[in-house]
Design a protein around this motif. Structure first.
Motif, short mmCIF file in Angstrom:
data_model
loop_
_atom_site.label_atom_id
_atom_site.label_comp_id
_atom_site.label_asym_id
_atom_site.label_seq_id
_atom_site.Cartn_x
_atom_site.Cartn_y
_atom_site.Cartn_z
N LEU A 179 25.84 10.40 34.52
CA LEU A 179 25.15 11.57 34.01
C LEU A 179 26.15 12.59 33.45
CD1 LEU A 179 22.37 12.91 33.68
CD2 LEU A 179 22.69 13.93 35.93
N LEU A 180 27.22 12.83 34.22
CA LEU A 180 28.26 13.75 33.74
C LEU A 180 28.91 13.23 32.45
CD1 LEU A 180 29.99 14.81 37.08
CD2 LEU A 180 28.58 16.24 35.57
N GLU A 181 29.11 11.91 32.40
CA GLU A 181 29.68 11.31 31.19
C GLU A 181 28.74 11.50 30.01
OE1 GLU A 181 30.42 6.77 30.17
OE2 GLU A 181 31.77 7.47 31.75
N GLU A 182 27.44 11.28 30.24
CA GLU A 182 26.45 11.47 29.17
C GLU A 182 26.44 12.93 28.71
OE1 GLU A 182 22.52 10.09 30.22
OE2 GLU A 182 23.32 8.15 30.89
N VAL A 183 26.50 13.85 29.69
CA VAL A 183 26.51 15.28 29.34
C VAL A 183 27.75 15.61 28.52
CG1 VAL A 183 26.75 17.60 30.33
CG2 VAL A 183 25.04 16.02 31.26
N ALA A 184 28.90 15.07 28.95
CA ALA A 184 30.15 15.33 28.22
C ALA A 184 30.06 14.76 26.80
CB ALA A 184 31.33 14.72 28.97
N LEU A 185 29.53 13.54 26.67
CA LEU A 185 29.38 12.95 25.34
C LEU A 185 28.41 13.77 24.49
CD1 LEU A 185 29.21 9.13 26.18
CD2 LEU A 185 31.04 10.34 24.99
N SER A 186 27.31 14.19 25.12
CA SER A 186 26.33 15.00 24.39
C SER A 186 26.95 16.33 23.96
CB SER A 186 25.11 15.24 25.29
OG SER A 186 24.19 16.08 24.66
N ASN A 187 27.70 16.94 24.87
CA ASN A 187 28.37 18.20 24.52
C ASN A 187 29.36 18.00 23.38
OD1 ASN A 187 26.96 19.62 26.44
ND2 ASN A 187 28.60 19.65 27.95
N ALA A 188 30.12 16.92 23.45
CA ALA A 188 31.09 16.63 22.39
C ALA A 188 30.36 16.43 21.06
CB ALA A 188 31.92 15.39 22.76
#
Length: 151
Positions: free
Chosen positions: A92-101
């Motif tokens: 989830l954190l990885e997805e959030v980071a990718l989404s933020n990027a």
């Protein structure tokens, strides 16, 4: 009393004594046998109790081992669930980071596009102003030439 009577009396007494002795011996044998039987019954009862105690201990040990296995299984299940939660949180954190990027990249691209659009608008307005000035100068020149011809 005669000797015969005495002898008979002695024989009777001896017979009664032997009878009493036999009776006492028989009673003693019966008592000994009863004691042996009682002791055997006690030994059997004690052996039964010991077997029952050992069976109960064995049952308790099996139950304890089953409970320990169950506790170990619960611990393993909890550890697995916790690992899965950690992995899910990491994803989830990885997805959030990718989404933020991605959002940052889109924002930067939009900002660059907006800046480029502003530059084009400024260039267009500059060209338009230059054309309008040139046209105004041309018109002014024509007017001046016409006035000069008229004079």
């Amino acid at each position: 009393r005669t000797l015969e009577e005495e002898r008979r009396l002695d024989e009777q007494l001896e017979a009664e004594r032997l009878k009493a002795l036999t009776m006492y011996q028989s009673r003693d044998v019966k008592r000994a046998k009863d004691r042996q039987n009682g002791a055997e019954v006690l030994r059997m009862q004690m052996a039964d109790r010991e077997r029952m105690r050992l069976h109960e201990l064995s049952q308790q040990e099996r139950e304890r081992e089953a409970m320990l296995r169950q506790i170990d299984q619960l611990k393993a299940d909890e550890a697995k669930a916790q690992a899965e939660r950690r992995e899910q949180n990491r994803r989830l954190l990885e997805e959030v980071a990718l989404s933020n990027a991605e959002q940052i990249r889109i924002k930067n691209r939009l900002a660059a596009q907006e800046k480029e659009d502003e530059q084009r608008i400024l260039a267009y307005n500059k060209d338009k102003d230059a054309r309008e000035r040139a046209e105004a100068l041309a018109r002014e020149r024509q007017r001046v030439e016409k006035e000069a011809e008229v004079e």
